[in-house]
Structure formats: C-alpha cells, structure tokens
Write an enzyme that holds these catalytic residues in place. Structure first.
Site, PDB file in Angstrom:
ATOM      1  N   ASP A 241     -11.999 -53.184  57.467  1.00  0.00           N
ATOM      2  CA  ASP A 241     -12.996 -53.814  58.351  1.00  0.00           C
ATOM      3  C   ASP A 241     -12.506 -55.225  58.868  1.00  0.00           C
ATOM      4  O   ASP A 241     -11.805 -55.668  57.772  1.00  0.00           O
ATOM      5  CB  ASP A 241     -14.168 -54.221  57.473  1.00  0.00           C
ATOM      6  CG  ASP A 241     -15.135 -52.799  57.077  1.00  0.00           C
ATOM      7  OD1 ASP A 241     -15.285 -51.933  58.113  1.00  0.00           O
ATOM      8  OD2 ASP A 241     -15.988 -52.700  56.199  1.00  0.00           O
TER       9      ASP A 241
ATOM     10  N   ASP B 126     -17.538 -48.331  62.914  1.00  0.00           N
ATOM     11  CA  ASP B 126     -18.913 -48.883  62.682  1.00  0.00           C
ATOM     12  C   ASP B 126     -19.847 -49.092  64.019  1.00  0.00           C
ATOM     13  O   ASP B 126     -21.128 -48.738  64.001  1.00  0.00           O
ATOM     14  CB  ASP B 126     -18.996 -49.913  61.516  1.00  0.00           C
ATOM     15  CG  ASP B 126     -18.354 -49.636  60.300  1.00  0.00           C
ATOM     16  OD1 ASP B 126     -18.404 -48.378  59.929  1.00  0.00           O
ATOM     17  OD2 ASP B 126     -17.761 -50.680  59.668  1.00  0.00           O
TER      18      ASP B 126
END
Length: 166
Positions: free
Chosen positions: A127, A145
């Site tokens: 991330d 995401d």
C-alpha cells in the site's frame, strides 16, 4: 446468422470487461514496482497537506483485518480472490450487456487480482497512498483498492438506479 453475430458481440463485450480488469492490474502492479524501488518499508513523502506517498505492507485485508494472524490469512485471501475471480467471470459472461454493472465488476476483478498477485509474490499487499486531515489518517491503500472501491460504489449506484426504475 443472428446467433453468430450475438455471440461475437458477447465475446467483444467480455474482452472489453477483461481488458479493463487487466488495465487495473497493470496500473496497480506498475505503481507498486515503482514504490518498492523508490521507498524502503515505512518511508513517507509528503506531497500535499492532505496526501502522502508511503510504503507499508498489509498482510491482512481491508483496514488490516486479520493482519495479526499467524500467516494462514495469506492463503485464505488468495483463495478468496481466486473464487471471486471465477464468480465475477461468470457474472460478466451472463451480464456483459449491462454496462455499469460490468464496469463495476471489471474494476473489482482487476483490484482483487492485483492484490492476489502481491500476496503470491510478497506475502503481503503493498500500500502506498495515504490521505489525512490534521492528525486523522485514513488507512493506506493502493490502485487495486481504489478499483475495488470505485467498483463497489458503481454496483451500489447501478442497483439504486435499477430499483428506481422498477
């Protein structure tokens, strides 16, 4: 003849939806490679007063759900992603003519597979997007995401439109 034309149109739509999913996967993996090359784990660069680029590893799911588990979650989430891929593939084949619904599923598919690839290669999801306001920080996320989130919003919007029409 009409059946052949309809079959060709269906195949073209399916190719479009899988192409969109592939685009999400490519953008996701490309951005993650750039982050992995440019940042060490935990590094953060402030871009604006509300946005940072960071490098974090998520061994769990959304909002680090199950991140503290003993490692079994990696294979659980890989399996879940692959089952979702099969289900979404079937749904796209059946409902490829529904543009918003199929776009939503394509974005979700690309996002799910982007994160599955990370889990298979690294054992965690990379991330790197972090948004914040003052001392409040939203959990870091990535392109995959974002695809999943936009896809979910489109699914809700599409269903609300469908209900309104009824």
């Amino acid at each position: 003849m009409a059946s052949s034309k309809s079959s060709s149109s269906s195949s073209n739509r399916l190719a479009l939806w899988f192409g969109i999913a592939l685009l999400v996967i490519v953008l996701d993996q490309l951005t993650k490679v750039l982050i992995l090359r440019a940042f060490n784990f935990g590094d953060s660069v402030t871009v604006t007063s509300f946005f940072n680029v960071v490098r974090v590893h998520n061994t769990g799911a959304a909002f680090s759900f199950l991140a503290g588990a003993a490692g079994w979650q990696r294979w659980f989430f890989v399996g879940l992603g692959l089952m979702a891929t099969g289900f979404i593939g079937v749904m796209l084949k059946r409902h490829g003519h529904q543009a918003v619904f199929s776009l939503a599923l394509s974005l979700i598919l690309g996002g799910a597979l982007g994160n599955v690839i990370d889990r298979l290669i690294h054992g965690y999801v990379v991330d790197f997007i972090q948004v914040h306001w003052d001392a409040w920080y939203f959990p870091s996320f990535n392109v995959a995401d974002s695809g999943i989130t936009v896809g979910a919003i489109l699914l809700i919007w599409d269903e609300l439109r469908r209900v309104r029409k009824s």
